[in-house]
Design a protein around this motif. Sequence first.
Motif, PDB file in Angstrom:
ATOM      1  N   THR A  70      23.110  25.815  32.980  1.00  0.00           N
ATOM      2  CA  THR A  70      23.053  24.484  32.365  1.00  0.00           C
ATOM      3  C   THR A  70      24.414  24.147  31.776  1.00  0.00           C
ATOM      4  OG1 THR A  70      20.705  24.740  31.837  1.00  0.00           O
ATOM      5  CG2 THR A  70      21.926  23.059  30.619  1.00  0.00           C
ATOM      6  N   PHE A  71      24.931  22.977  32.115  1.00  0.00           N
ATOM      7  CA  PHE A  71      26.228  22.531  31.621  1.00  0.00           C
ATOM      8  C   PHE A  71      26.092  21.174  30.928  1.00  0.00           C
ATOM      9  CE2 PHE A  71      27.457  25.363  35.113  1.00  0.00           C
ATOM     10  CZ  PHE A  71      28.451  26.124  34.503  1.00  0.00           C
ATOM     11  N   ILE A  72      27.028  20.880  30.026  1.00  0.00           N
ATOM     12  CA  ILE A  72      27.139  19.529  29.487  1.00  0.00           C
ATOM     13  C   ILE A  72      27.473  18.591  30.643  1.00  0.00           C
ATOM     14  CG2 ILE A  72      28.325  18.046  27.841  1.00  0.00           C
ATOM     15  CD1 ILE A  72      26.645  20.314  26.604  1.00  0.00           C
ATOM     16  N   ASN A  73      26.734  17.501  30.747  1.00  0.00           N
ATOM     17  CA  ASN A  73      26.933  16.574  31.856  1.00  0.00           C
ATOM     18  C   ASN A  73      28.263  15.833  31.697  1.00  0.00           C
ATOM     19  OD1 ASN A  73      26.801  14.606  33.832  1.00  0.00           O
ATOM     20  ND2 ASN A  73      24.618  14.247  33.545  1.00  0.00           N
ATOM     21  N   PRO A  74      29.237  16.095  32.594  1.00  0.00           N
ATOM     22  CA  PRO A  74      30.554  15.463  32.446  1.00  0.00           C
ATOM     23  C   PRO A  74      30.560  13.983  32.774  1.00  0.00           C
ATOM     24  CG  PRO A  74      30.464  16.696  34.491  1.00  0.00           C
ATOM     25  CD  PRO A  74      29.165  16.957  33.777  1.00  0.00           C
ATOM     26  N   GLU A  75      29.474  13.481  33.373  1.00  0.00           N
ATOM     27  CA  GLU A  75      29.421  12.073  33.758  1.00  0.00           C
ATOM     28  C   GLU A  75      28.894  11.176  32.639  1.00  0.00           C
ATOM     29  OE1 GLU A  75      27.253  11.719  37.370  1.00  0.00           O
ATOM     30  OE2 GLU A  75      28.667  12.962  38.523  1.00  0.00           O
ATOM     31  N   LYS A  76      28.393  11.766  31.566  1.00  0.00           N
ATOM     32  CA  LYS A  76      27.886  10.986  30.442  1.00  0.00           C
ATOM     33  C   LYS A  76      28.974  10.854  29.376  1.00  0.00           C
ATOM     34  CE  LYS A  76      23.726  10.533  32.113  1.00  0.00           C
ATOM     35  NZ  LYS A  76      23.198   9.209  32.513  1.00  0.00           N
ATOM     36  N   PRO A  77      29.284   9.631  28.942  1.00  0.00           N
ATOM     37  CA  PRO A  77      30.406   9.442  28.002  1.00  0.00           C
ATOM     38  C   PRO A  77      30.123  10.025  26.622  1.00  0.00           C
ATOM     39  CG  PRO A  77      29.259   7.372  28.391  1.00  0.00           C
ATOM     40  CD  PRO A  77      28.664   8.362  29.342  1.00  0.00           C
ATOM     41  N   LEU A  78      31.159  10.602  26.052  1.00  0.00           N
ATOM     42  CA  LEU A  78      31.087  11.234  24.741  1.00  0.00           C
ATOM     43  C   LEU A  78      32.321  10.838  23.942  1.00  0.00           C
ATOM     44  CD1 LEU A  78      29.683  13.270  22.840  1.00  0.00           C
ATOM     45  CD2 LEU A  78      30.932  15.087  24.023  1.00  0.00           C
ATOM     46  N   MET A  79      32.113  10.351  22.724  1.00  0.00           N
ATOM     47  CA  MET A  79      33.201   9.812  21.913  1.00  0.00           C
ATOM     48  C   MET A  79      33.141  10.377  20.499  1.00  0.00           C
ATOM     49  SD  MET A  79      33.811   5.746  20.953  1.00  0.00           S
ATOM     50  CE  MET A  79      33.912   5.260  22.675  1.00  0.00           C
ATOM     51  N   VAL A  80      34.329  10.675  19.956  1.00  0.00           N
ATOM     52  CA  VAL A  80      34.446  11.068  18.554  1.00  0.00           C
ATOM     53  C   VAL A  80      35.298  10.024  17.846  1.00  0.00           C
ATOM     54  CG1 VAL A  80      35.380  12.763  16.938  1.00  0.00           C
ATOM     55  CG2 VAL A  80      34.166  13.535  18.987  1.00  0.00           C
ATOM     56  N   ILE A  81      34.852   9.602  16.664  1.00  0.00           N
ATOM     57  CA  ILE A  81      35.601   8.612  15.881  1.00  0.00           C
ATOM     58  C   ILE A  81      35.869   9.182  14.494  1.00  0.00           C
ATOM     59  CG2 ILE A  81      35.618   6.285  14.916  1.00  0.00           C
ATOM     60  CD1 ILE A  81      33.595   5.484  17.075  1.00  0.00           C
ATOM     61  N   PRO A  82      37.109   9.603  14.218  1.00  0.00           N
ATOM     62  CA  PRO A  82      37.455   9.970  12.840  1.00  0.00           C
ATOM     63  C   PRO A  82      37.789   8.718  12.046  1.00  0.00           C
ATOM     64  CG  PRO A  82      39.323  10.387  14.294  1.00  0.00           C
ATOM     65  CD  PRO A  82      38.217   9.853  15.161  1.00  0.00           C
ATOM     66  N   ILE A  83      37.233   8.618  10.831  1.00  0.00           N
ATOM     67  CA  ILE A  83      37.546   7.501   9.954  1.00  0.00           C
ATOM     68  C   ILE A  83      38.773   7.893   9.134  1.00  0.00           C
ATOM     69  CG2 ILE A  83      36.693   5.950   8.167  1.00  0.00           C
ATOM     70  CD1 ILE A  83      35.195   5.786  10.849  1.00  0.00           C
ATOM     71  N   LEU A  84      39.888   7.185   9.375  1.00  0.00           N
ATOM     72  CA  LEU A  84      41.146   7.515   8.711  1.00  0.00           C
ATOM     73  C   LEU A  84      41.084   7.111   7.240  1.00  0.00           C
ATOM     74  CD1 LEU A  84      43.714   6.317  11.399  1.00  0.00           C
ATOM     75  CD2 LEU A  84      42.406   8.427  11.303  1.00  0.00           C
ATOM     76  N   ARG A  85      41.746   7.966   6.402  1.00  0.00           N
ATOM     77  CA  ARG A  85      42.480   9.092   6.935  1.00  0.00           C
ATOM     78  C   ARG A  85      41.761  10.418   6.764  1.00  0.00           C
ATOM     79  NH1 ARG A  85      46.806  10.784   2.254  1.00  0.00           N
ATOM     80  NH2 ARG A  85      45.427  10.177   0.562  1.00  0.00           N
ATOM     81  N   ALA A  86      40.804  10.452   5.837  1.00  0.00           N
ATOM     82  CA  ALA A  86      40.158  11.721   5.514  1.00  0.00           C
ATOM     83  C   ALA A  86      39.392  12.305   6.696  1.00  0.00           C
ATOM     84  CB  ALA A  86      39.228  11.547   4.312  1.00  0.00           C
ATOM     85  N   GLY A  87      38.885  11.451   7.585  1.00  0.00           N
ATOM     86  CA  GLY A  87      38.153  11.947   8.743  1.00  0.00           C
ATOM     87  C   GLY A  87      38.972  12.841   9.650  1.00  0.00           C
ATOM     88  N   LEU A  88      40.299  12.690   9.587  1.00  0.00           N
ATOM     89  CA  LEU A  88      41.171  13.560  10.388  1.00  0.00           C
ATOM     90  C   LEU A  88      41.055  15.016   9.952  1.00  0.00           C
ATOM     91  CD1 LEU A  88      44.417  11.374  10.532  1.00  0.00           C
ATOM     92  CD2 LEU A  88      42.770  11.753  12.379  1.00  0.00           C
ATOM     93  N   ALA A  89      40.718  15.237   8.687  1.00  0.00           N
ATOM     94  CA  ALA A  89      40.672  16.600   8.157  1.00  0.00           C
ATOM     95  C   ALA A  89      39.596  17.441   8.840  1.00  0.00           C
ATOM     96  CB  ALA A  89      40.441  16.570   6.652  1.00  0.00           C
ATOM     97  N   LEU A  90      38.540  16.799   9.330  1.00  0.00           N
ATOM     98  CA  LEU A  90      37.458  17.516  10.000  1.00  0.00           C
ATOM     99  C   LEU A  90      37.706  17.697  11.490  1.00  0.00           C
ATOM    100  CD1 LEU A  90      34.416  15.644   8.395  1.00  0.00           C
ATOM    101  CD2 LEU A  90      35.283  17.894   7.751  1.00  0.00           C
ATOM    102  N   MET A  91      38.723  17.029  12.036  1.00  0.00           N
ATOM    103  CA  MET A  91      38.840  16.897  13.474  1.00  0.00           C
ATOM    104  C   MET A  91      39.126  18.204  14.212  1.00  0.00           C
ATOM    105  SD  MET A  91      37.962  14.089  14.748  1.00  0.00           S
ATOM    106  CE  MET A  91      38.716  14.181  16.363  1.00  0.00           C
ATOM    107  N   GLU A  92      39.894  19.102  13.633  1.00  0.00           N
ATOM    108  CA  GLU A  92      40.170  20.357  14.332  1.00  0.00           C
ATOM    109  C   GLU A  92      38.862  21.108  14.596  1.00  0.00           C
ATOM    110  OE1 GLU A  92      42.837  24.445  13.926  1.00  0.00           O
ATOM    111  OE2 GLU A  92      43.235  22.733  12.599  1.00  0.00           O
ATOM    112  N   GLY A  93      37.983  21.119  13.597  1.00  0.00           N
ATOM    113  CA  GLY A  93      36.688  21.757  13.775  1.00  0.00           C
ATOM    114  C   GLY A  93      35.788  20.989  14.730  1.00  0.00           C
ATOM    115  N   VAL A  94      35.804  19.659  14.632  1.00  0.00           N
ATOM    116  CA  VAL A  94      34.984  18.826  15.520  1.00  0.00           C
ATOM    117  C   VAL A  94      35.401  19.027  16.969  1.00  0.00           C
ATOM    118  CG1 VAL A  94      34.425  16.453  16.163  1.00  0.00           C
ATOM    119  CG2 VAL A  94      34.482  17.095  13.750  1.00  0.00           C
TER     120      VAL A  94
END
Length: 218
Positions: A70-94
């Motif tokens: 079983t794999f993550i379906n590469p054809e389904k869109p996936l988006m991450v939105i960091p809310i600047l600026r503090a949201g960037l702090a979580l991004m390495e982990g995300v």
Amino acid sequence: MAIQLRIHVPPHPLIKHWLGVLRDVNTPSAVFRSAMTEIGRWLTYEAIRNDWLPTVDVTVETPLAPCPATFINPEKPLMVIPILRAGLALMEGVQAALPTASVYHLGFARNEETLEATCYLNKLPEQIDPETRILISEPMLATGGTMMATMAELVKRGVDPSLVRIVSVVTAPPALQKLAEAYPQLVIYAGIIDEGLDGNGFIVPGLGDAGDRTFGTN
């Protein structure tokens, strides 16, 4: 009115540990950044661990025999939105948990007198595929103004709120109530729900200003 949206506070010992590090006023900025990365990683893991990510079943060849996989379906869109600026702090982990996701940035500044959020950067596409899964990185949900503005921008572009996940380190009832009334389909994964806000709109006991503590500013 009771909060109706689905908010999960995972009882994970690592989330609790890194939350304690973030709360401590004596935590230096470099350690604070590392703790934000770690709690971002574990909150994202919890947010996507069930059936939120679309998968596809295939057959692969092991060194010995064919085997279902079983794999993550590469054809389904996936988006991450960091809310600047503090949201960037979580991004390495995300991004460690979601390395194939597209990243689009939204920047908001809060008026410290009115507590209203003003958008100063919007890199969202004009139209978003309605099947897109979206994870929003926002460390603090205090008054709810920034997240309400974010959701309005997403819905305007065709996003289904039920496909949105928010990861947030510390949340407060005013934001959760506001979001529940407007977007009951939302799902939030948080480190904790704190007791409330002070007169300046800061979460109490909270962890201070996540952006300033991450980036070493005042």
